[in-house]
Design an enzyme around this catalytic site. Structure first.
Site, PDB file in Angstrom:
ATOM      1  CG  HIS A   1     -28.464 -37.466  33.506  1.00 20.35           C
ATOM      2  ND1 HIS A   1     -27.436 -38.092  34.168  1.00 20.35           N
ATOM      3  CD2 HIS A   1     -29.343 -38.441  33.161  1.00 20.35           C
ATOM      4  CE1 HIS A   1     -27.683 -39.404  34.234  1.00 20.35           C
ATOM      5  NE2 HIS A   1     -28.841 -39.640  33.621  1.00 20.35           N
TER       6      HIS A   1
ATOM      7  CE  LYS B   1     -30.623 -37.833  36.992  1.00 19.92           C
ATOM      8  NZ  LYS B   1     -31.927 -38.466  37.258  1.00 19.92           N
TER       9      LYS B   1
HETATM   10  P1  NAD Z   1     -40.472 -34.950  33.560  1.00 21.37           P
HETATM   11  O1  NAD Z   1     -40.361 -33.803  34.529  1.00 21.37           O
HETATM   12  O2  NAD Z   1     -40.397 -34.672  32.110  1.00 21.37           O
HETATM   13  O3  NAD Z   1     -41.832 -35.779  33.841  1.00 21.37           O
HETATM   14  C1  NAD Z   1     -42.365 -36.021  35.119  1.00 21.37           C
HETATM   15  C2  NAD Z   1     -43.879 -35.907  34.982  1.00 21.37           C
HETATM   16  O4  NAD Z   1     -44.474 -36.348  36.204  1.00 21.37           O
HETATM   17  C3  NAD Z   1     -44.359 -34.459  34.752  1.00 21.37           C
HETATM   18  O5  NAD Z   1     -45.118 -34.371  33.566  1.00 21.37           O
HETATM   19  C4  NAD Z   1     -45.221 -34.155  35.976  1.00 21.37           C
HETATM   20  O6  NAD Z   1     -46.343 -33.314  35.699  1.00 21.37           O
HETATM   21  C5  NAD Z   1     -45.656 -35.581  36.350  1.00 21.37           C
HETATM   22  N1  NAD Z   1     -46.200 -35.680  37.708  1.00 21.37           N
HETATM   23  C6  NAD Z   1     -45.991 -34.870  38.782  1.00 21.37           C
HETATM   24  N2  NAD Z   1     -46.728 -35.283  39.825  1.00 21.37           N
HETATM   25  C7  NAD Z   1     -47.423 -36.371  39.408  1.00 21.37           C
HETATM   26  C8  NAD Z   1     -48.385 -37.230  40.029  1.00 21.37           C
HETATM   27  N3  NAD Z   1     -48.765 -37.064  41.314  1.00 21.37           N
HETATM   28  N4  NAD Z   1     -48.911 -38.239  39.306  1.00 21.37           N
HETATM   29  C9  NAD Z   1     -48.541 -38.439  38.013  1.00 21.37           C
HETATM   30  N5  NAD Z   1     -47.659 -37.642  37.354  1.00 21.37           N
HETATM   31  C10 NAD Z   1     -47.108 -36.623  38.055  1.00 21.37           C
HETATM   32  O7  NAD Z   1     -39.317 -35.978  33.990  1.00 21.37           O
HETATM   33  P2  NAD Z   1     -38.662 -37.157  33.105  1.00 21.37           P
HETATM   34  O8  NAD Z   1     -37.453 -36.656  32.406  1.00 21.37           O
HETATM   35  O9  NAD Z   1     -39.739 -37.849  32.344  1.00 21.37           O
HETATM   36  O10 NAD Z   1     -38.123 -38.125  34.265  1.00 21.37           O
HETATM   37  C11 NAD Z   1     -39.009 -38.696  35.213  1.00 21.37           C
HETATM   38  C12 NAD Z   1     -38.210 -39.592  36.156  1.00 21.37           C
HETATM   39  O11 NAD Z   1     -37.654 -40.682  35.405  1.00 21.37           O
HETATM   40  C13 NAD Z   1     -37.016 -38.903  36.842  1.00 21.37           C
HETATM   41  O12 NAD Z   1     -36.913 -39.398  38.166  1.00 21.37           O
HETATM   42  C14 NAD Z   1     -35.819 -39.376  36.020  1.00 21.37           C
HETATM   43  O13 NAD Z   1     -34.620 -39.383  36.769  1.00 21.37           O
HETATM   44  C15 NAD Z   1     -36.253 -40.779  35.679  1.00 21.37           C
HETATM   45  N6  NAD Z   1     -35.626 -41.396  34.493  1.00 21.37           N
HETATM   46  C16 NAD Z   1     -35.395 -42.732  34.582  1.00 21.37           C
HETATM   47  C17 NAD Z   1     -34.897 -43.428  33.504  1.00 21.37           C
HETATM   48  C18 NAD Z   1     -34.728 -44.928  33.619  1.00 21.37           C
HETATM   49  O14 NAD Z   1     -34.291 -45.577  32.657  1.00 21.37           O
HETATM   50  N7  NAD Z   1     -35.087 -45.511  34.766  1.00 21.37           N
HETATM   51  C19 NAD Z   1     -34.598 -42.766  32.309  1.00 21.37           C
HETATM   52  C20 NAD Z   1     -34.834 -41.393  32.242  1.00 21.37           C
HETATM   53  C21 NAD Z   1     -35.374 -40.721  33.346  1.00 21.37           C
END
Ligand code: NAD
Length: 281
Positions: free
Chosen positions: A167, A171
């Site tokens: 990744h 991450k």
């Molecule tokens: P990121 O860090 O870019 O985004 C996370 C966001 O959540 C940030 O902007 C942060 O400010 C926000 N946040 C923090 N506290 C919050 C709250 N209380 N309420 C609302 N928002 C809040 O991370 P990302 O790369 O977008 O990944 C997010 C999650 O998705 C991770 O757990 C990652 O592993 C997962 N992910 C899943 C898939 C899938 O297909 N299921 C694919 C990619 C990533």
């Protein structure tokens, strides 16, 4: 309308188009921005709230390049105020645990991409979601769903297996939720794996982490990557490699939108996308 034989044909009843009101949680993050764009672009969904305390007041139009008046809100009250039917959560593990309790309590459906939940946390969500439903998928890309299915199918035919998940450098959890779900499914499909021959590690952790069924999982974090996984299987004189690469976050969006549209009809908590893909066109 009159038919050729003179009979009166009643007009076909117009199908009511129901547009699903969607809130995106973590809207300013990498995945959240992509979800906002996908929801705005889909005629069957309407983006009614975008929540992210790290991006409060930012314009969703500026983040997505798509015309909308919506600005990012600070907290979950925006989801309720906007009358969202479905909330899509891509935040962090700890945030998401509390958010899911809130959504279950308010009777709002949840589509969850956030990763890192333990089995006991999933059980607590199963307890909680009674008034509304949740789809929780560690990977919304169709290719990854198939990779997991193929790995599960192959497991009984091989003696050893290891998983390498790779990744991007930001991450925060390891191993990935996809790797954990894959290893769970492979361990359930076969318990007959050759024991690890290693008796000493020059560097601790060289052989990766021991997952269910004693299948080893290795996590790589590297700038330039998005989300990738290779399942390696071996038996006498042959190996099988099953690899999936998400090279862009748009790879996850068809799966997210499918979950948004189907979550209302899937009682309780659904983990993974397999059940949703059955019969999907
Ligand atoms: P990121 O860090 O870019 O985004 C996370 C966001 O959540 C940030 O902007 C942060 O400010 C926000 N946040 C923090 N506290 C919050 C709250 N209380 N309420 C609302 N928002 C809040 O991370 P990302 O790369 O977008 O990944 C997010 C999650 O998705 C991770 O757990 C990652 O592993 C997962 N992910 C899943 C898939 C899938 O297909 N299921 C694919 C990619 C990533």
């Amino acid at each position: 309308m009159i038919a050729a034989d003179g009979a009166r044909i009643s007009p076909r009843p117009q199908q009511e188009v129901v547009v699903i009101k969607v809130a995106v949680l973590g809207a300013g993050g990498r995945m959240g921005q992509a979800v906002c764009s996908a929801v705005l672009a889909d005629p069957d969904t309407e983006l009614v709230a975008a929540v992210d305390p790290g991006h409060v007041g930012e314009s969703v139009a500026a983040l997505t390049g798509i015309d909308t008046d919506l600005d990012i809100s600070a907290d979950l009250s925006a989801v309720v105020d906007a009358g969202a039917a479905v909330a899509v959560d891509f935040t962090t593990h700890d945030v998401s645990v509390d958010t899911l309790r809130f959504l279950a309590d308010k009777g709002i459906h949840a589509v969850v991409g956030t990763t890192g939940f333990s089995e006991s946390e999933l059980d607590s969500f199963r307890e909680g979601f009674k008034k509304s439903n949740a789809v929780i998928a560690p990977n919304f890309a169709i290719g990854a769903v198939l990779m997991m299915k193929f790995a599960e199918m192959a497991a009984p035919y091989f003696d050893s297996a290891e998983i390498i998940e790779l990744h991007h450098e930001n991450k925060v959890d390891a191993p990935s939720g996809t790797a954990m779900l894959t290893v769970d499914r492979m361990a359930a499909a076969s318990s007959d794996w050759t024991p690890d021959p290693t008796t000493s590690e020059v560097i601790e952790g060289a052989r990766g982490a021991l997952g269910p069924g004693d299948i080893r999982v290795h996590s790589v974090r590297l700038r330039g990557l998005v989300a990738h996984q290779e399942v390696l299987l071996g038996t006498t004189g042959q190996t099988l490699s099953i690899r999936h690469d998400s090279i862009d976050r748009t790879s996850f969006m068809p799966g997210v939108l499918l979950a948004v549209k189907k979550v209302g009809g899937l009682p309780g908590v659904t983990v993974g996308l397999d059940d949703l893909l059955e019969g999907a066109d």
